[in-house]
Design a protein around this motif. Structure first.
Motif, PDB file in Angstrom:
ATOM      1  N   GLN A   9       0.826  -1.206   0.000  1.00  0.00           N
ATOM      2  CA  GLN A   9       0.000   0.000   0.000  1.00  0.00           C
ATOM      3  C   GLN A   9       0.866   1.264   0.000  1.00  0.00           C
ATOM      4  N   ASP A  10       1.938   1.246   0.817  1.00  0.00           N
ATOM      5  CA  ASP A  10       2.853   2.399   0.863  1.00  0.00           C
ATOM      6  C   ASP A  10       3.515   2.620  -0.493  1.00  0.00           C
ATOM      7  N   LEU A  11       3.921   1.523  -1.132  1.00  0.00           N
ATOM      8  CA  LEU A  11       4.575   1.618  -2.447  1.00  0.00           C
ATOM      9  C   LEU A  11       3.610   2.167  -3.499  1.00  0.00           C
ATOM     10  N   ILE A  12       2.355   1.752  -3.410  1.00  0.00           N
ATOM     11  CA  ILE A  12       1.330   2.258  -4.341  1.00  0.00           C
ATOM     12  C   ILE A  12       1.156   3.764  -4.139  1.00  0.00           C
ATOM     13  N   HIS A  13       1.082   4.197  -2.884  1.00  0.00           N
ATOM     14  CA  HIS A  13       0.937   5.631  -2.603  1.00  0.00           C
ATOM     15  C   HIS A  13       2.152   6.420  -3.094  1.00  0.00           C
TER      16      HIS A  13
END
Length: 194
Positions: A9-13
């Protein structure tokens, strides 16, 4: 920043906010599993590479359009996109996936390496080769569920949605696949002993 410690999720953001490294890490993290799940269905290295690239083009377009909402489910979401592209390909070709056993790509390379003796490695490689060929002998519906569950980390609900069957049917296909593999392994052992 160590991207390996970041959640999906952090990488997507990160990627959505303009940092390409977020997507690069996601691809690095899952490329083997996603490519393998495609390859096992299409049985063609070049076609698998094309579908893999198309999958990530679709992922990029969805992320850039702000339409991604699969909280914490990145790998199953990408696997579902890849599977749908495989289905689209076969619909266009109007034929079913051919079962062949190409030796140029070993699906069990994804299991990683660890310290082991030469004998252990040879036994493991032979076991993987045997299992790989046994998986190819399964009926296509059983093989498909096994691949999505094992290589795509997909839930039975996700598998049922993609294959357009009930959860009980997906579970049944997995049960049959495992039973068939078990029977094939037992008959192989018997034939080796005799």
């Amino acid at each position: 920043m160590d991207f390996k410690l970041q959640s999906d999720q952090d990488l997507i953001h990160l990627y959505i906010s303009g940092d390409e490294a977020g997507l690069v890490e996601l691809i690095r993290r899952y490329q083997t599993k996603i490519y393998t799940s495609i390859y096992l269905l299409v049985k063609d290295e070049y076609l698998a590479e094309d579908i893999f690239q198309d999958t990530f083009i679709k992922v990029i377009n969805t992320l850039k359009a702000g339409k991604y909402n699969e909280e914490g489910k990145f790998l199953p979401w990408v696997t579902r996109i890849a599977h749908n592209l495989v289905i689209d390909h076969f619909r266009r070709e109007k034929r079913a996936p051919m079962v062949s056993n190409g030796d140029d790509f070993d699906i069990f390379d994804v299991l990683g390496n660890y310290d082991e003796s030469t004998e252990d490695r040879m036994v493991r490689e032979q076991t993987h080769k045997d299992l790989k060929s046994l998986i190819q002998l399964l009926p296509s519906e059983q093989k498909e569920v096994l691949i999505m569950r094992h290589f795509g980390d997909m839930s039975f609900k996700e598998i049922a949605d993609i294959t357009d069957v009930s959860i009980n049917t997906a579970l049944g296909r997995m049960r049959y696949a495992l039973n068939n593999l078990r029977k094939m392994m037992q008959s192989k052992e018997l034939s080796l002993k005799n």
